[in-house]
Design an enzyme around this catalytic site. Structure first.
Site, short mmCIF file in Angstrom:
data_model
loop_
_atom_site.label_atom_id
_atom_site.label_comp_id
_atom_site.label_asym_id
_atom_site.label_seq_id
_atom_site.Cartn_x
_atom_site.Cartn_y
_atom_site.Cartn_z
N PRO A 2 0.79 -1.50 0.04
CA PRO A 2 -0.53 -0.09 -0.39
C PRO A 2 1.32 1.39 0.16
O PRO A 2 1.65 1.45 0.83
CB PRO A 2 -0.76 0.01 1.09
CG PRO A 2 -1.13 -1.84 1.76
CD PRO A 2 0.42 -1.99 1.34
N GLU A 3 0.43 2.07 -0.60
CA GLU A 3 1.17 3.42 -0.53
C GLU A 3 0.67 4.41 -0.62
O GLU A 3 -0.45 4.03 -0.81
CB GLU A 3 1.93 3.58 -2.32
CG GLU A 3 2.25 2.57 -2.73
CD GLU A 3 3.11 2.62 -4.37
OE1 GLU A 3 2.97 3.23 -4.09
OE2 GLU A 3 4.09 1.82 -4.30
N LYS A 57 3.00 7.07 5.10
CA LYS A 57 2.30 5.84 4.88
C LYS A 57 1.65 5.56 5.93
O LYS A 57 0.99 4.37 6.27
CB LYS A 57 2.72 4.67 4.07
CG LYS A 57 3.47 5.23 2.65
CD LYS A 57 4.20 3.71 1.44
CE LYS A 57 4.83 4.55 0.63
NZ LYS A 57 5.84 3.59 -0.25
N ARG A 259 14.14 -2.98 -6.47
CA ARG A 259 12.69 -2.66 -7.16
C ARG A 259 12.56 -2.65 -9.03
O ARG A 259 13.42 -2.58 -8.99
CB ARG A 259 12.24 -1.42 -6.82
CG ARG A 259 12.18 -1.20 -5.49
CD ARG A 259 11.37 -1.67 -4.86
NE ARG A 259 10.85 -1.45 -3.92
CZ ARG A 259 9.84 -0.82 -2.51
NH1 ARG A 259 9.60 -0.08 -4.04
NH2 ARG A 259 9.67 -0.33 -2.17
#
EC number: 3.2.2.23
Length: 269
Positions: A2-3, A57, A259
């Site tokens: 979740p960003e 976040k 990433r």
């Protein structure tokens, strides 16, 4: 993971059910998350919830004595449910309210966190964070000043929370595509016009995702249990080998550290 849009979507979903209500108590079925659940949380009884906020976040629940700080980790989500709803396998924490409802925290990978701080000023997890990307503090002038002399690729640089919070892998890839900037470009090579465009696209991409309820790729659910719908609007992320929706060139993928980055070699220079 979740960003920022997913966390903001969660905040907006749970706030009407929590703000101004009274916390009865917490039930913790699994205390071993990324960091151990703060023991103070188990002592809370009949406390009013003054506000539901977000920083980066993190979800922030304000009580008279301090703050419950929640991080969703890699796979976490929060939902509002009736207090008698039976728990499932990965439902680790329930925050029960006196009105018969509860906030349920679900986290299959257990990489989230539930912490307690007497004051946000002492919250170590919030220290050294950059500005919020949707705030006026995140401007072209700010980005250009921070970029000066930087010989780091622009993609991982944007994901540094000390520069700006909440621009994770999905939204960095999408924003760079919208700004037509190659992810391998050195941050220090950005022109004033490119910095202006990049700031505007970051804000626009994040706002569109928030409006769509975030991006659901695997585990994320909104507070009402529904997925986010921004995944249907992704231009490059997760589309390696497919045609660019703008020019038809094949979308490429590369690695920046751990990433994966997605980009169009024709549109992004």
């Amino acid at each position: 993971m979740p960003e920022l849009p997913e966390v903001e979507t969660s905040r907006r979903g749970i706030a009407p059910f929590l703000q101004g209500k009274t916390l009865s108590h917490l039930t913790v079925r699994q205390p071993r998350l990324r960091w151990p659940v703060s023991e103070t949380l188990l002592t809370l009884r009949d406390r009013p919830i003054l506000s539901v906020q977000r920083r980066a976040k993190y979800l922030l629940l304000e009580l008279p004595e301090g703050w419950i700080v929640i991080h969703l980790g890699m796979s976490g989500s929060v939902r509002i449910l009736p207090a008698l709803t039976p728990p499932q396998k990965h439902d680790h924490i329930d925050l029960l309210l006196t009105d018969g409802m509860m906030l349920r925290y679900t986290d299959p990978r257990r990489f989230g966190a539930w912490l307690w701080y007497d004051s946000l000023a002492t919250a170590s997890v919030l220290a050294h964070l950059g500005p919020e990307p949707l705030s006026e503090a995140f401007s072209a002038e700010y980005l250009l000043e921070k970029a000066r002399g930087r010989r780091t690729a622009v993609k991982p640089w944007l994901m540094d929370n000390t520069l700006v919070v909440g621009v994770g892998n999905i939204y960095a890839s999408e924003s760079l595509f919208s700004a037509q900037i190659h992810p391998d470009r050195l941050a220090g090579s950005l022109s004033a016009d490119e910095a202006h465009l990049l700031v505007q696209t970051i804000k626009a991409v994040l706002q569109r995702s928030i409006d769509q309820g975030g991006t659901t790729l695997r585990d994320f659910l909104q507070a009402d249990g529904k997925p986010g719908y921004f995944a249907q609007q992704l231009q490059v992320y997760g589309r390696a080998g497919e045609a660019c929706l703008t020019c038809g060139t094949t979308i490429k993928r590369s690695k920046h550290g751990q990433r994966t980055t997605f980009y169009c070699p024709h549109c992004q220079r």
